[in-house]
Design a protein around this motif. Sequence first.
Motif, short mmCIF file in Angstrom:
data_model
loop_
_atom_site.label_atom_id
_atom_site.label_comp_id
_atom_site.label_asym_id
_atom_site.label_seq_id
_atom_site.Cartn_x
_atom_site.Cartn_y
_atom_site.Cartn_z
N HIS A 166 25.97 11.38 23.85
CA HIS A 166 25.42 11.37 22.49
C HIS A 166 26.15 10.33 21.62
O HIS A 166 25.54 9.71 20.76
N TRP A 167 27.43 10.14 21.87
CA TRP A 167 28.15 9.08 21.14
C TRP A 167 27.59 7.70 21.55
O TRP A 167 27.38 6.83 20.69
N ILE A 168 27.36 7.53 22.84
CA ILE A 168 26.79 6.27 23.33
C ILE A 168 25.43 6.01 22.68
O ILE A 168 25.11 4.89 22.29
N GLU A 169 24.66 7.07 22.52
CA GLU A 169 23.35 6.92 21.87
C GLU A 169 23.51 6.43 20.44
O GLU A 169 22.76 5.58 19.97
N LYS A 170 24.52 6.97 19.75
CA LYS A 170 24.75 6.55 18.37
C LYS A 170 25.16 5.07 18.34
O LYS A 170 24.65 4.29 17.53
N GLU A 171 26.04 4.68 19.27
CA GLU A 171 26.51 3.29 19.32
C GLU A 171 25.39 2.31 19.66
O GLU A 171 25.47 1.14 19.32
N ASN A 174 19.73 1.31 18.47
CA ASN A 174 18.55 0.44 18.38
C ASN A 174 18.04 -0.05 19.73
O ASN A 174 17.00 -0.69 19.81
N THR A 175 18.81 0.24 20.78
CA THR A 175 18.41 -0.28 22.08
C THR A 175 18.26 0.78 23.16
O THR A 175 17.54 0.58 24.13
N ILE A 176 18.94 1.89 23.02
CA ILE A 176 18.95 2.88 24.11
C ILE A 176 17.60 3.62 24.18
O ILE A 176 17.06 4.05 23.16
N TRP A 177 17.07 3.74 25.39
CA TRP A 177 15.72 4.30 25.55
C TRP A 177 15.57 5.69 24.95
O TRP A 177 14.59 5.99 24.28
N SER A 178 16.56 6.55 25.19
CA SER A 178 16.44 7.95 24.74
C SER A 178 16.31 8.07 23.22
O SER A 178 15.83 9.07 22.71
#
Length: 271
Positions: A166-171, A174-178
Amino acid sequence: MDWKKWAKDFGNSMIGKPDPDRNMPDVAVRPVSVITADLVKIQEDHWWKYAFSREPLNEKFDDANRRNLMQQAIACGRKYADECIQKYGTSDAKELAKAVGLNVDYPEQPQNGRRVLFAEYRDPNAVHIYEDGVRRGKAMLEKEDVRKSLGDIDLENILLSHELFHWIEKENENTIWSRTYELELWKVGPVKNHTHIACLSEIAAMSFAKKLNQLPYSAYVLDAFLDYGYSPKAASALYEEMMADDNRSPSRTAVKAPAEETEEEDKNVRS
Ligand SMILES: [Zn+2]
């Protein structure tokens, strides 16, 4: 994260005046080893029905969509796990968290507690792993027949992996598919309304955790397993639902909950 909306719901029922009819279906309590042995047989991409059943926009999809989105969410989680391993040279969630500057702490229970929650990510860079739930899980892992299905797993690392995603998603929002996959709710001329699909983040986080921890089964298995530490009955109900969602017949083996487990459950209902 919300490790699971259901758990919250269940947890909320423990506050104050639990309605004995609510969230306490008449369900046969299975030994935890039966639950884990059956659930580890469900293939990773077969969890779509269960995963989407927790999605507020579930009715916007048909089964073909759900299957397809599940595949993509799994691929997304795996991709970022591979990238993490590559970039930091480790698949150990604690080391990864340290490397990226995530603050991880291990409080006993959620502060505003009274609900079943095992871990959560808080913006911008904190993760709480709740030790009470972890300890109950570890105690069940002492049983040899449970370890036979789940393997020698590190619960803290698995929970932390999920939150790290979830941290990676925040970082990478604008690009992560999920996070970038959106459903078009409606379109009138040039005006469109899009929305994010929360369960895709959860599926991807589970896939990320599976990959980092090299689990041979879906991390969704731990939803039922960890809940068992608080309520064998609630976990058995969840198990039945998970089995039904993959068109499997739940094992009929029921146990009378050992005295201490029943007591434990009652204590929680009162607290
Ligand atoms: Zn989550």
